[in-house]
Enzyme design. Structure first.
Site, short mmCIF file in Angstrom:
data_model
loop_
_atom_site.label_atom_id
_atom_site.label_comp_id
_atom_site.label_asym_id
_atom_site.label_seq_id
_atom_site.Cartn_x
_atom_site.Cartn_y
_atom_site.Cartn_z
N CYS A 26 0.88 -1.00 0.07
CA CYS A 26 -0.07 -0.15 0.08
C CYS A 26 0.94 1.23 0.06
O CYS A 26 2.07 1.34 0.17
CB CYS A 26 -0.93 0.08 1.25
SG CYS A 26 -2.05 -1.20 1.51
N GLY A 52 -0.27 0.28 -5.17
CA GLY A 52 -1.58 -0.19 -4.93
C GLY A 52 -2.64 0.27 -5.95
O GLY A 52 -2.60 1.56 -5.79
N ASN A 130 -0.04 1.22 6.06
CA ASN A 130 0.87 0.39 4.93
C ASN A 130 1.53 -0.83 5.87
O ASN A 130 2.28 -0.40 6.76
CB ASN A 130 1.99 1.28 4.29
CG ASN A 130 2.92 0.49 3.40
OD1 ASN A 130 4.00 0.97 3.23
ND2 ASN A 130 2.50 -0.59 3.01
N GLY A 131 1.32 -1.63 5.29
CA GLY A 131 1.89 -3.12 6.11
C GLY A 131 1.04 -4.21 6.55
O GLY A 131 -0.19 -4.37 5.88
N TYR A 270 12.18 -4.38 -6.06
CA TYR A 270 10.91 -4.19 -6.74
C TYR A 270 9.96 -3.12 -6.27
O TYR A 270 9.38 -2.30 -7.08
CB TYR A 270 10.10 -5.59 -6.66
CG TYR A 270 9.07 -5.61 -7.71
CD1 TYR A 270 8.97 -5.38 -8.93
CD2 TYR A 270 7.63 -5.49 -6.85
CE1 TYR A 270 7.65 -5.52 -9.61
CE2 TYR A 270 6.57 -5.66 -7.86
CZ TYR A 270 6.51 -5.64 -9.14
OH TYR A 270 5.36 -5.43 -9.66
#
Length: 494
Positions: A26, A52, A130-131, A270
């Site tokens: 995210c 995302g 985020n996570g 990435y």
């Protein structure tokens, strides 16, 4: 808080259909102290879209309007560029979130789209996370037993409920209370009526940076989103740090016991955009250096180094430079191939990769080709790309992968297949080579990857500097929910 939304749409995602991509977790973004803060957030989320693409949301606050929100499925550019929508999000304080679901239902209802909002006795607060919370199911059961009513399937909603049950007198203190109960990985951007708040978990698994724009302040998952709004990069939020930002400035708080940082090494490989900076290092330069390490560790006699676009490009450039083999764009990406195209009929599913990638036949024909890609997950896409290269007349196909074999699932915010569906979990490197049908297959070593990110001595076996669980199986935070479901941790024999 008013909620303005449209009926959800669910764009067809070819990557998901192929099941051969590790999806970004995210992205979070927040700004305070600027006119029309929501517009800044929309721009920031656009820069973080790679993290995302399923959905996005923005919450803003203005004294005369209160809290307002908009949540939509699809791309930021398709939703948050319309003046009619942005006018409903006034104020100088706003936060936003782009989502690819990693917990809860895929293609879930609009209620799963963040930021989440809660009204407390001292005022409202919104959070974007985020996570992934590795004890979310245990927390959820406990909270439901104690009377909490959940509105979504997201693990992140646990934070709001924990805050609601805290006895602390202000929202930042309640957030501290809540996050001390949470296990796993989290970078949180939150807001009250007057404050912008950012927090990273004690291991610093997920990224979060601080920026300055005019008289205002910015929190973002990556530095590339600061660039789009003309903000100045100030610093990274440190692992285990909470910052509370008001018109008076930035206050730093340390709510957690200090631990050694374990930042996600796959951010370098990435997830982060190549024009971002992580830990003072250019992501692009790190990826180029991975290619250099690959060329040193796994040389091969060939005529052309070709990236699998776009994520393999920097590593392919590094491989070509180090090996002396010419670099060429042997595969061309269709830049106008969005995630919404046409209905996913069986015929279109079978086209799959060809709708996004096409081979440069004039360059490939008769060549011994080295294909450089960021990772191999299930191998389905790799096999199809190999077939396309051979169909174009290549003499040989050699795969070089800019990460070690992905043989363990991630539980910290990355959508990873179950372990038995990961190619590297069930096959040796030689078996994977035969399965893909290529002339050779080599991955960068874990030590080589560590050298590329700046650790000259490689990986310290007794004290890893990064979270590399997807490669090593060594999880810095025990995934308690998954263990309860039967997941087996790495044994000494492995």
């Amino acid at each position: 808080m008013s909620e303005r939304q449209m009926p959800p749409t669910h764009p067809f995602d070819f990557d998901a259909a192929e099941g051969d991509t590790l999806h970004e977790e995210c992205g979070v973004f927040g700004v305070v102290g600027v006119t029309d803060a929501a517009n800044f957030v929309a721009l920031g989320l656009h820069a973080l879209q790679h993290r995302g693409q399923e959905a996005g949301g923005i919450v803003s606050y203005a004294p005369d309007e209160g809290f307002n929100s908009a949540r939509r499925f699809g791309y930021v550019r398709d939703n948050f560029t319309r003046a009619s929508l942005m006018e409903t999000l006034p104020g100088s304080l706003a936060i936003g979130h782009v989502r690819y679901s990693t917990a809860g239902s895929k293609g879930a209802a609009i209620r799963d789209v963040q930021p989440f909002f809660g009204e407390f006795s001292m005022g409202g607060a919104a959070i974007a996370h985020n996570g992934n919370i590795t004890n979310a199911e245990a927390l959820r059961r406990e909270l439901i037993d104690r009377g909490s009513i959940f509105q979504s399937s997201s693990d992140s909603e646990c934070i709001i409920h924990l805050m609601a049950r805290s006895l602390q007198r202000d929202i930042p203190a309640r957030m501290e209370d809540a996050l001390r109960r949470v296990e796993g990985a989290f970078s949180v951007v939150a807001m009250t009526r007057t404050k912008l708040i950012g927090v990273r978990d004690p291991l610093g698994v997920r990224p979060l940076v601080l920026g300055k724009v005019g008289d205002g302040w910015v929190l973002s998952s990556e530095t590339c989103a600061l660039d789009i709004i003309g903000a100045e990069y100030v610093r990274e939020i440190e692992p285990g740090e909470m910052v509370v930002i008001t018109e008076k400035g930035v206050e730093s708080i340390r709510p957690f016991r200090p631990q050694r940082s374990r930042f996600c090494i796959f951010e370098h490989v990435y997830f982060s955009r190549p024009d971002s900076i992580i830990g003072g290092r250019s992501v692009y330069e790190t990826r180029r250096q991975i290619g250099v390490e690959l060329a040193r560790e796994a040389p091969v006699d060939a005529d052309l180094v070709c990236p699998v676009p776009d994520s393999g490009t920097p590593a392919a450039i590094g491989f070509a430079h180090e090996s002396g083999i010419p670099y060429g764009m042997g595969i061309i990406r269709n830049q106008y191939m969005g995630r919404t195209f046409i209905e996913p009929t069986e015929q279109i599913r079978n086209m799959g990769v060809r709708l996004k990638l096409n081979v440069n036949r004039a360059l490939i024909r008769g060549k011994r080709v080295i294909l450089v890609d960021d990772s191999v997950v299930r191998g389905t896409t790799s096999r199809k790309i190999k077939e396309m290269i051979l169909d174009a007349g290549a003499a040989e196909v050699h795969f070089r992968i800019a990460s070690p074999p992905t043989s363990w699932p991630c539980f910290y915010g990355v959508d990873t297949p179950q372990r038995e569906k990961l190619l590297a979990a069930t096959m040796s490197e030689d078996e994977m080579r035969d399965h893909l049908g290529v002339d050779s297959l080599k991955f960068v070593s874990l030590d080589g990857l560590y050298r590329a990110v700046g650790e000259a001595s490689g990986r310290k076996a007794d004290c890893p500097q990064y979270c590399d669980a997807c490669f090593s199986g060594e999880y810095p935070v025990e995934p308690s929910d998954m263990i309860e479901k039967g997941f087996q941790l790495k044994t000494a024999a492995e």
